[in-house]
Design a protein around this motif. Structure first.
Motif, PDB file in Angstrom:
ATOM      1  N   ARG C  54       0.829  -1.211   0.000  1.00 30.01           N
ATOM      2  CA  ARG C  54       0.000   0.000   0.000  1.00 30.01           C
ATOM      3  C   ARG C  54       0.860   1.257   0.000  1.00 30.01           C
ATOM      4  O   ARG C  54       0.465   2.287  -0.547  1.00 30.01           O
ATOM      5  CB  ARG C  54      -0.958   0.001   1.188  1.00 30.01           C
ATOM      6  CG  ARG C  54      -2.031  -1.097   1.083  1.00 30.01           C
ATOM      7  CD  ARG C  54      -2.846  -1.197   2.352  1.00 30.01           C
ATOM      8  NE  ARG C  54      -3.588   0.028   2.627  1.00 30.01           N
ATOM      9  CZ  ARG C  54      -4.757   0.329   2.065  1.00 30.01           C
ATOM     10  NH1 ARG C  54      -5.317  -0.519   1.239  1.00 30.01           N
ATOM     11  NH2 ARG C  54      -5.361   1.459   2.354  1.00 30.01           N
ATOM     12  N   ALA C  57       1.886   1.731  -3.414  1.00 28.54           N
ATOM     13  CA  ALA C  57       0.755   2.194  -4.211  1.00 28.54           C
ATOM     14  C   ALA C  57       0.484   3.673  -3.989  1.00 28.54           C
ATOM     15  O   ALA C  57      -0.055   4.348  -4.859  1.00 28.54           O
ATOM     16  CB  ALA C  57      -0.490   1.391  -3.857  1.00 28.54           C
ATOM     17  N   GLY C  58       0.858   4.159  -2.799  1.00 26.11           N
ATOM     18  CA  GLY C  58       0.514   5.539  -2.470  1.00 26.11           C
ATOM     19  C   GLY C  58      -0.762   5.633  -1.677  1.00 26.11           C
ATOM     20  O   GLY C  58      -1.245   6.725  -1.391  1.00 26.11           O
ATOM     21  N   LEU C  59      -1.328   4.489  -1.309  1.00 23.43           N
ATOM     22  CA  LEU C  59      -2.552   4.515  -0.486  1.00 23.43           C
ATOM     23  C   LEU C  59      -2.220   4.903   0.947  1.00 23.43           C
ATOM     24  O   LEU C  59      -3.068   5.417   1.660  1.00 23.43           O
ATOM     25  CB  LEU C  59      -3.228   3.143  -0.514  1.00 23.43           C
ATOM     26  CG  LEU C  59      -3.832   2.736  -1.860  1.00 23.43           C
ATOM     27  CD1 LEU C  59      -4.293   1.296  -1.851  1.00 23.43           C
ATOM     28  CD2 LEU C  59      -4.988   3.663  -2.211  1.00 23.43           C
ATOM     29  N   LYS C  61       1.050   6.851   3.293  1.00 23.83           N
ATOM     30  CA  LYS C  61       2.261   7.640   3.105  1.00 23.83           C
ATOM     31  C   LYS C  61       3.272   7.249   4.179  1.00 23.83           C
ATOM     32  O   LYS C  61       2.904   7.101   5.344  1.00 23.83           O
ATOM     33  CB  LYS C  61       1.948   9.134   3.206  1.00 23.83           C
ATOM     34  CG  LYS C  61       0.862   9.591   2.231  1.00 23.83           C
ATOM     35  CD  LYS C  61       1.398   9.743   0.831  1.00 23.83           C
ATOM     36  CE  LYS C  61       0.346   9.529  -0.239  1.00 23.83           C
ATOM     37  NZ  LYS C  61      -0.785  10.426  -0.195  1.00 23.83           N
ATOM     38  N   PRO C  62       4.551   7.041   3.787  1.00 24.53           N
ATOM     39  CA  PRO C  62       5.534   6.543   4.756  1.00 24.53           C
ATOM     40  C   PRO C  62       5.753   7.502   5.927  1.00 24.53           C
ATOM     41  O   PRO C  62       5.601   8.715   5.784  1.00 24.53           O
ATOM     42  CB  PRO C  62       6.810   6.408   3.926  1.00 24.53           C
ATOM     43  CG  PRO C  62       6.590   7.205   2.705  1.00 24.53           C
ATOM     44  CD  PRO C  62       5.130   7.274   2.468  1.00 24.53           C
ATOM     45  N   GLU C  76       5.234  11.518  -1.362  1.00 25.45           N
ATOM     46  CA  GLU C  76       4.008  12.279  -1.134  1.00 25.45           C
ATOM     47  C   GLU C  76       3.055  12.222  -2.322  1.00 25.45           C
ATOM     48  O   GLU C  76       2.025  12.882  -2.317  1.00 25.45           O
ATOM     49  CB  GLU C  76       4.353  13.734  -0.824  1.00 25.45           C
ATOM     50  CG  GLU C  76       5.157  13.911   0.462  1.00 25.45           C
ATOM     51  CD  GLU C  76       4.418  13.351   1.664  1.00 25.45           C
ATOM     52  OE1 GLU C  76       3.179  13.501   1.743  1.00 25.45           O
ATOM     53  OE2 GLU C  76       5.080  12.736   2.534  1.00 25.45           O
ATOM     54  N   GLU C  78       0.209  11.049  -4.816  1.00 25.38           N
ATOM     55  CA  GLU C  78      -1.031  10.270  -4.795  1.00 25.38           C
ATOM     56  C   GLU C  78      -0.900   9.108  -5.775  1.00 25.38           C
ATOM     57  O   GLU C  78      -0.083   9.172  -6.701  1.00 25.38           O
ATOM     58  CB  GLU C  78      -2.198  11.161  -5.233  1.00 25.38           C
ATOM     59  CG  GLU C  78      -2.826  11.954  -4.110  1.00 25.38           C
ATOM     60  CD  GLU C  78      -3.511  11.050  -3.091  1.00 25.38           C
ATOM     61  OE1 GLU C  78      -4.526  10.436  -3.431  1.00 25.38           O
ATOM     62  OE2 GLU C  78      -3.004  10.950  -1.950  1.00 25.38           O
ATOM     63  N   PRO C  79      -1.691   8.072  -5.590  1.00 29.06           N
ATOM     64  CA  PRO C  79      -1.595   6.920  -6.489  1.00 29.06           C
ATOM     65  C   PRO C  79      -1.624   7.313  -7.951  1.00 29.06           C
ATOM     66  O   PRO C  79      -0.836   6.828  -8.755  1.00 29.06           O
ATOM     67  CB  PRO C  79      -2.808   6.083  -6.115  1.00 29.06           C
ATOM     68  CG  PRO C  79      -3.127   6.450  -4.729  1.00 29.06           C
ATOM     69  CD  PRO C  79      -2.682   7.861  -4.540  1.00 29.06           C
ATOM     70  N   ARG C  80      -2.563   8.231  -8.285  1.00 27.11           N
ATOM     71  CA  ARG C  80      -2.723   8.522  -9.708  1.00 27.11           C
ATOM     72  C   ARG C  80      -1.500   9.238 -10.267  1.00 27.11           C
ATOM     73  O   ARG C  80      -1.252   9.213 -11.460  1.00 27.11           O
ATOM     74  CB  ARG C  80      -3.975   9.373  -9.927  1.00 27.11           C
ATOM     75  CG  ARG C  80      -3.935  10.678  -9.178  1.00 27.11           C
ATOM     76  CD  ARG C  80      -5.171  11.490  -9.437  1.00 27.11           C
ATOM     77  NE  ARG C  80      -5.490  12.260  -8.240  1.00 27.11           N
ATOM     78  CZ  ARG C  80      -6.420  13.180  -8.181  1.00 27.11           C
ATOM     79  NH1 ARG C  80      -7.159  13.416  -9.238  1.00 27.11           N
ATOM     80  NH2 ARG C  80      -6.638  13.836  -7.079  1.00 27.11           N
ATOM     81  N   VAL C  84       0.828   3.761 -11.125  1.00 29.85           N
ATOM     82  CA  VAL C  84       0.907   2.356 -10.732  1.00 29.85           C
ATOM     83  C   VAL C  84      -0.485   1.758 -10.796  1.00 29.85           C
ATOM     84  O   VAL C  84      -1.477   2.477 -10.760  1.00 29.85           O
ATOM     85  CB  VAL C  84       1.449   2.204  -9.291  1.00 29.85           C
ATOM     86  CG1 VAL C  84       2.853   2.715  -9.197  1.00 29.85           C
ATOM     87  CG2 VAL C  84       0.552   2.922  -8.302  1.00 29.85           C
ATOM     88  N   ALA C  85      -0.575   0.448 -10.881  1.00 29.05           N
ATOM     89  CA  ALA C  85      -1.881  -0.213 -10.881  1.00 29.05           C
ATOM     90  C   ALA C  85      -1.835  -1.357  -9.880  1.00 29.05           C
ATOM     91  O   ALA C  85      -0.775  -1.911  -9.619  1.00 29.05           O
ATOM     92  CB  ALA C  85      -2.236  -0.731 -12.258  1.00 29.05           C
ATOM     93  N   MET C  86      -2.985  -1.670  -9.330  1.00 31.14           N
ATOM     94  CA  MET C  86      -2.992  -2.662  -8.266  1.00 31.14           C
ATOM     95  C   MET C  86      -4.153  -3.631  -8.474  1.00 31.14           C
ATOM     96  O   MET C  86      -5.241  -3.246  -8.877  1.00 31.14           O
ATOM     97  CB  MET C  86      -3.159  -1.929  -6.929  1.00 31.14           C
ATOM     98  CG  MET C  86      -3.147  -2.806  -5.717  1.00 31.14           C
ATOM     99  SD  MET C  86      -2.650  -1.805  -4.289  1.00 31.14           S
ATOM    100  CE  MET C  86      -3.119  -2.862  -2.954  1.00 31.14           C
ATOM    101  N   PHE C  88      -6.377  -6.193  -6.289  1.00 31.91           N
ATOM    102  CA  PHE C  88      -6.658  -6.467  -4.886  1.00 31.91           C
ATOM    103  C   PHE C  88      -7.013  -7.932  -4.673  1.00 31.91           C
ATOM    104  O   PHE C  88      -7.516  -8.604  -5.578  1.00 31.91           O
ATOM    105  CB  PHE C  88      -7.808  -5.596  -4.411  1.00 31.91           C
ATOM    106  CG  PHE C  88      -7.473  -4.148  -4.325  1.00 31.91           C
ATOM    107  CD1 PHE C  88      -7.116  -3.581  -3.119  1.00 31.91           C
ATOM    108  CD2 PHE C  88      -7.508  -3.344  -5.459  1.00 31.91           C
ATOM    109  CE1 PHE C  88      -6.805  -2.236  -3.035  1.00 31.91           C
ATOM    110  CE2 PHE C  88      -7.201  -2.001  -5.378  1.00 31.91           C
ATOM    111  CZ  PHE C  88      -6.848  -1.449  -4.164  1.00 31.91           C
ATOM    112  N   LEU C 163       1.086  -3.816  -8.965  1.00 35.05           N
ATOM    113  CA  LEU C 163       1.083  -4.304  -7.582  1.00 35.05           C
ATOM    114  C   LEU C 163      -0.006  -5.358  -7.461  1.00 35.05           C
ATOM    115  O   LEU C 163      -1.131  -5.151  -7.895  1.00 35.05           O
ATOM    116  CB  LEU C 163       0.810  -3.152  -6.616  1.00 35.05           C
ATOM    117  CG  LEU C 163       1.791  -1.978  -6.708  1.00 35.05           C
ATOM    118  CD1 LEU C 163       1.300  -0.810  -5.869  1.00 35.05           C
ATOM    119  CD2 LEU C 163       3.183  -2.402  -6.264  1.00 35.05           C
TER     120      LEU C 163
END
Lengths: 272, 736, 366
Positions: C54, C57-59, C61-62, C76, C78-80, C84-86, C88, C163
């Protein structure tokens, strides 16, 4: 054999309950198409039905206008209420922010304060927003009245949406609004249907605030017109009953359109 | 109006020509014209500028006649007809905000309130135009504040086909089984003629409140005797029942108002209207209500408004309204004209029958009398309470309502306390914020959050939050003559002390609280039990007609409850109601549903249970359908009986969904103002009132004691919050 | 749409703590991955592997450290913005949209024209064999079909990084094998950098270029499947991989003798770590053999028939708390009786030695 008896017993009981449930409504129907005489006894229907009640009703000036006003106001209030409640409920369900818990609690607690004297500050407010005697003002008031319950129900529903779905939308590049509109909202349709129904019914049958805030006859709502038939000294219960049937029709139509969602929409929020 | 019809009236008018036609009317017998057009409007108006605004609560013929008047006299008026209910309050509020009409029509009895608020402009009375008693109704300290349009008072309707000998004196009628004079006695208005016959008047010559006086006691005692010993008057009827008896030919005499005239004329052949009879040789004197036109002191075009008002009260207007709507116009010239023309003969009779009318007092204190006096009347008439006791209770309650304002409280300590509380609250919030574990980054970005939550939040704060805060604040104030006065906890203390009434008295806060709690408990328990029970039945596998049954069973929820509540009230009607008809069929005695607290409570309860169970049923159905079918199968495989399955498999899974519904149901039922108000109306004597309906009474009936009502609201709020807190606490403990 | 340029990936000191939690879920993760690689994240449930995904993915933030895509920090974003694509575990298909709408959703969000959306959706559906199902709703699809739609939705946008969060765990065994093969095939065709979370070792071994094993939020080992299996860096790694995994038992070495319980195994080695050291010894099923002259004695606990080959579980004398597994063929198994004892020989070059701290000892038996 015993099983069969049980089965019959259950049907018998359900039919009995249904009859008891419908009986008071039959009186309204009987009164509306009756001969205008008071009737005693158990049979709600007059031997000579007549439509005079409906005639009186439609002769009452402004009934058509009031019907239109009520429909417009209630639909607008329900849409606005659902929209406000859905966004608020979504924020309460899915967003992280300080005061979230307190916000949710105060929404529930606000339901506990009886609105006895609320019309006074609201009157003041509408006066200063120049929204007295306007349908817009009433729409605003009605929409707000329904928001706390609806937001609570919507929040419960949004809580049950699998977070994977919303994450997926985010992965697919959708921002918060897009995710809300295209994923969360369509999936919350059952809950929205229920909240819409609540908001609509609240607005549709409200009298006191309408009587307080509306001056012009061209703005009057249906309950205000119906109330006239219950004026002391000159009540016309037949016309009132006829009006009641007409007033009930849209709500019934809504109920039956939305009833599929009704069963799930009310409780699902709390189940999972 | 077509000619044959006029002729017909003329004919019947001659036949019915009233013997007791008031001499008053004859006095003005000047020149008589044939047509209403021959009367004038007093002056003519030029159409210039915006029309003035007139509000009224008349409807049907009266409203149509008014429109004719406006057209005939060319009045620059925009006429708005409002529902009667809440009309005077609407006028007051609108005037106070500068949004009111220039003119409005209402009966004189609310005049005191408007005068107090400085809402009324003086008007020029026209000497000799009106029946003196009608004109005097609008006098205040020598000034006239309204012009009379139509008078309304109780009169005697006689079905001459049934009359054996003229009714002279009610006290002289030999004892009988059936009432002779049919009427309702469920209000002070209907009892007043009997009190007034004994010489009672609510206010003395100087305008000081004197109710209840010794004469009231005598009159009320007499009324009690007429009902319970001589039985010439019925004990417990409502107006509709009395009217129905008259129409059906079971009653020779009916005491009712001119508003019933249309309904009676069509159905009773030999109808005659006379003044009310006598009691012990003294005439019954009904309240005389006079609808008059008032001019708002806030009107920007006062002179124009005054002349329009004058035109509305002109001869032409009176003639039109008499002719078109059969209004009883207290206009001498027009009255004489109508009588001579035989126009609306029954209306003429009714006008003449008002000869003994007692103009309803205009003092604002009058509003405090109606409720307590009504309770005294019903106690004496229905429960046989001694008049002395009933009136002394009424006196106490009136005094309490009219209490001079509680002494002003010192604001300073409140400011200090409020300031301290505010600072403490702020500190708590700041510390919470600091301790909040959410890091800045894990919070939803502010623009997004605001986008979603702000519209709803703002509207809620403005239209829900602010009114609640205002309510909290208002509960510390009392409304005085002109302004609000800060009184601290005085409202609360007064409520909790319940006017010194014992906790078993129906008017005590504590009694009402117990009723409310019982009301809520029983309702919610029945909602839940019936709702869940039906849901379980509907949920049974293999049940046929499930969908139609469910659709029919949610009907009570779908229909607006002001309609269904009234339908239920009808079902519980003592005479016509289906419930009593059912009891009779079963060989039981009919019940007077509004006579005892328990019966009225039961009636309310039936209504509200009926209204509320579908919500629980639907919630339970939803929860049931979410149960994993495998689990039920597994339980059945394990040999669990249906009771065991219900208790240990179904209920534990259904309950979590039902808890919010139960909480909401509790809140709604606790505040179910509508049902109480529409069904029992608190009868008998407030025994079935719940807290919120009491609060409404204080706010909108009588004295508009908003501060007091606000304090009630805050108490209700406190109780509910306490309840919610306690129940979630219990739940939390059970879960842990 | 131009050719996809897969991204290279680097994690530097990555750490993550859930808001409000005390313990970090991930700490100090360092990892590098080449463009076009296939990294499989494995570990016990709760080890933080899904969280790591995650974060990529950017879902989420570290909290510490950084994530670099092609050397550029994306912490920082955002996913878009990361492209990247995930896929689930639950597939997360939008239940109210048809297959076509599901597949086209990312493109519509990216405001592509309806025609290009349609053609791209057609392409992907064709590639995945979904063309006949485009008008169905996810509720009307089988598990495998749903999985394919989820894949398609990830592929449709041609992202720089794929991902996967346990994408095959909801399928039955046969389908899983089939989809696994397809997945490998597709990765070879597209060459897109892929990070894949699973708890299935077979998936990990068969698909991965490199495997990263996480334990309690730390990286235990990163390496090729072979490295992880043959050359585990810690005893945990040894006890994680393998069917069944290696049994790790205490042991001691001195003077050419490896002491295992009461058994003494001659073990000559160039031992530099010091004498008499306490050891952890990893025994894979192929490290032991039935041998009447073997140096260990074991009590036969259970025999599992898995087909041609059987697994015999022994409790070694002196190490009764542990069960060690020995692979034997079924003919031999038939001669064994549960409850009897047998002698076991050790193949010195197959045993894994770890220090008391669990770190691998690189000891080459002579």
């Amino acid at each position: 054999m015993r099983r069969w008896l049980t089965q019959m017993g259950i049907y018998g009981f359900l039919v009995l309950v249904t009859i008891v449930t419908l009986y008071p409504l039959l009186w309204v129907v009987g009164l509306a198409i009756g001969d205008g005489q008071r009737r005693g006894g158990l049979n709600p229907f007059a031997s000579a039905p007549s439509l005079d009640g409906f005639q009186t009703l439609f002769r009452q000036s402004g009934f058509g206008q009031a019907l239109f006003n009520s429909l417009a106001i209630s639909l607008a209030a329900a849409c606005l209420g659902v929209l406000l409640a859905a966004t608020l409920g979504y924020a309460l369900s899915r967003f992280q922010f300080f005061g979230k818990d307190a916000g949710l609690k105060s929404i529930i607690v606000s339901q506990m304060f009886p609105g006895v004297v609320s019309s006074i500050p609201i009157y003041w407010l509408l006066h200063h927003l120049d929204l007295l005697d306007s349908r817009t003002g009433l729409v605003l008031v009605y929409a707000t009245t329904s928001v706390p319950f609806c937001a609570y129900a919507a929040k419960g529903w949004f809580d049950t949406l699998p977070s994977d779905l919303l994450d997926a939308a985010r992965m697919d590049g959708a921002g918060p609004w897009r995710t809300f509109w295209t994923v969360a909202l369509p999936l919350a349709a059952p809950a929205l249907a229920v909240t819409f129904l609540f908001a609509f019914m609240g607005a549709w049958s409200e009298f006191i605030l309408a009587q307080t805030f509306l001056f012009e006859e061209s703005n009057y709502t249906v309950p205000m017109v119906l109330q006239r038939f219950t004026d002391p000294h000159s009540a016309d219960w037949r016309a009132f009953a006829a009006g009641s049937l007409i007033v009930s029709a849209p709500v019934l139509a809504l109920f039956y359109t939305l009833q599929k969602h009704l069963v799930g929409g009310l409780s699902a929020g709390a189940v999972k | 109006m077509n000619a044959p019809l006029l002729l017909l009236w003329f004919a019947t008018g001659v036949l019915n020509s009233p013997l007791a036609a008031a001499e008053l009317l004859a006095q003005s017998g000047q020149e008589i014209t044939k047509k209403s057009e021959a009367f004038d409007c007093g002056q003519s108006f030029k159409a210039e500028g915006e029309p003035l605004v007139l509000w009224h609560a008349w409807r049907d013929q009266e409203a149509e006649a008014l429109a004719k008047v406006v057209a005939a006299c060319g009045l620059p008026l925009k006429v708005t007809s409002s529902p009667f209910e809440g009309f005077p309050e609407k006028v007051s509020t609108a005037l106070a905000h500068g949004r009111g009409p220039d003119l409005f029509i209402f009966a004189q009895d609310r005049m005191g309130q408007w005068l107090k608020a400085g809402d009324l402009a003086t008007q020029q009375a026209v000497p000799g135009r009106f029946l003196p008693v009608a004109q005097e109704a609008f006098l205040h300290e020598g000034q006239s504040y309204g012009l009379p349009l139509a008078s309304k008072s109780l009169v005697l309707f006689v079905n001459r086909a049934l009359e054996e000998q003229p009714l002279e004196d009610l006290a002289m009628v030999p004892p009988r089984d059936q009432p002779l004079l049919w009427t309702t006695l469920d209000s002070y208005y209907h009892a007043f003629p009997f009190l007034a016959a004994a010489g009672a008047a609510p206010f003395d010559e100087a305008g000081q409140l004197q109710f209840p006086s010794e004469s009231d006691r005598q009159g009320l005692e007499m009324l009690g005797r007429l009902v319970n010993e001589l039985k010439v008057l019925p004990r417990s009827l409502n107006a509709d029942q009395a009217k129905a008896a008259f129409i059906e030919g079971r009653a020779t005499y009916l005491m009712d108002g001119p508003w019933s005239l249309d309904g009676l004329r069509a159905r009773v052949q030999e109808l005659e209207i006379r003044p009310l009879p006598k009691v012990n040789g003294r005439p019954l004197r009904p309240f005389l209500g006079v609808d008059g036109v008032f001019v708002s002191a806030h009107s920007t075009r006062l002179e124009l408004a005054r002349s329009v008002a004058s035109a509305l009260a002109s001869d032409r207007s009176a003639a039109l309204r008499l002719e078109r709507a059969g209004q009883l116009v207290p206009n001498l010239k027009v009255g004489a004209w109508a009588k001579a023309q035989g126009l609306r003969p029954l209306a003429s009779q009714a006008m003449a029958a008002q000869v003994n009318g007692y103009p309803t007092p205009t003092q604002a204190e009058m509003l405090a009398i109606w409720g307590p006096a009504k309770d005294a009347v019903t106690a004496v008439v229905r429960q046989g309470t001694p008049a002395e006791d009933a009136l002394s209770l009424a006196k106490r309650r009136i005094q309490k309502m009219l209490d001079p304002l509680p002494p002003p409280a010192d604001l300073a300590p409140w400011f200090v306390v409020a300031g301290l509380l505010g600072v403490m609250g702020l500190i708590v919030v700041v510390r919470r914020y600091r301790a909040d574990r959410l890091t800045r980054r894990s919070r939803t970005p502010l623009p997004t959050l605001l986008g979603f939550a702000l519209p709803g939040g703002l509207v809620l704060i403005l239209l829900v939050g602010a009114p609640i805060l205002t309510g909290l604040g208002m509960s510390l104030f009392a409304r005085g003559e002109e302004s609000w006065r800060f009184v601290g906890f005085a409202n609360y203390l007064s409520i909790l002390a319940s006017d010194g009434l014992g906790p078993t008295h129906p008017l005590s806060f504590w009694f009402t609280l117990v009723v409310t709690v019982l009301w809520t408990l029983i309702n919610v328990a029945l909602h839940f039990g019936i709702g869940l029970g039906l849901a379980l039945l509907l949920f049974r596998p293999g049940l046929k007609f499930r969908t139609p049954l469910r659709l029919l069973l949610i009907l009570p929820w779908a229909i607006p409850n002001y309609i269904t509540a009234l339908a239920w009230k009808g079902l519980f009607d003592e005479q016509f109601g289906a419930v009593n008809a059912m009891l009779l069929t079963l060989g039981l005695d009919p019940v007077g549903w509004w006579d005892t607290g328990v019966a009225a409570f039961t009636a309310n309860l039936c209504t509200n249970v009926w209204l509320g169970f579908p919500f629980m049923m639907v919630t339970a159905l939803g929860a049931l359908s979410a149960i994993d079918g495998d689990q039920l199968e597994a339980a059945r495989m394990d040999g669990a009986g249906s009771w065991f399955r219900l208790r240990h498999v179904i209920l534990p899974q259904v309950m979590p969904a039902m808890v919010p519904a139960l909480l909401l149901g509790t809140i709604w039922t606790f505040n179910a103002f509508n049902v109480i108000y529409l069904v029992s109306g608190g009868a008998p004597a407030h025994a079935t009132d719940i807290l919120v309906s009491e609060a409404y009474r204080f706010a909108f009936e009588g004295q508009q004691r908003y501060g007091y009502a606000a304090a009630y609201s805050v108490l209700i709020f406190g109780i509910l919050v306490l309840f919610a807190w306690a129940s979630t606490g219990v739940k939390g403990r059970r879960e842990s | 749409m131009g050719a996809v340029k897969p991204v290279s990936l680097a994690l530097e000191g990555l750490g993550f703590t859930f808001p409000g939690a005390d313990e970090p879920v991930l700490r100090d993760i360092h990892l590098k991955m080449d463009a076009g690689g296939f990294l499989v994240l494995v570990g016990e449930s709760g080890c933080g592997k899904s969280t790591l995904l995650r974060l990529l993915a950017g879902l989420e933030k570290p909290t510490n450290g950084s994530i670099l895509f092609d050397g550029v920090e994306v912490n920082e974003l955002e996913p878009r913005e990361r492209d990247v694509a995930m896929v689930f575990q639950s597939y997360a298909l939008y239940p109210h949209m048809t297959v076509a709408e599901n597949l086209g959703f990312p493109l519509r969000v990216a405001k592509q024209s309806p025609e290009s959306v349609r053609s791209r959706v057609g392409e992907v559906a064709e590639a995945l064999g979904l063309s006949a199902l485009l008008q169905r709703k996810p509720g009307e699809l089988s598990g495998g079909q749903r999985q394919r739609v989820a894949m398609g939705r990830a592929m449709v946008r041609q992202p720089r990084l794929f991902l996967f969060d346990e994408p095959l765990s909801n399928l039955d065994a046969n389908l899983r094998a089939q989809m696994r093969a397809e997945l490998g095939q597709r990765h070879r065709e597209l060459g897109i950098t892929t990070v894949y979370v699973t708890h299935d070792q077979v998936e990990a071994m068969t698909l991965a270029d490199s495997i990263a094993l996480l334990r309690n939020g730390r990286l235990e080992q990163v390496g090729s499947p072979e490295d992880c299996f043959m050359r585990p860096e810690t005893d945990y790694v040894a006890s994680f991989f393998g069917q069944p995994p290696a049994a790790v038992v205490p042991g001691a070495w001195s003077d050419g003798i490896l002491q295992l319980g009461q058994g003494q195994v001659p073990f000559k080695a160039d031992w530099s770590q010091g004498q008499d050291s306490q050891l952890k010894v990893g025994l894979r099923p192929d490290a032991l053999v039935l041998d009447t002259e073997g140096s260990l004695e074991g009590h036969l606990d259970e025999v599992e028939y898995t087909g041609a080959e059987c697994r015999a579980y022994f409790r070694l004398r002196g190490l009764e708390d542990h069960r060690v597994c020995v692979s034997i063929d079924s003919n031999e198994a038939a001669k064994l009786n549960v409850g009897t004892t047998a002698r076991l020989g050790v193949l010195n070059d197959r045993i894994l030695l770890f220090g008391a701290d669990g770190k691998a000892l690189r000891v080459t038996p002579e």
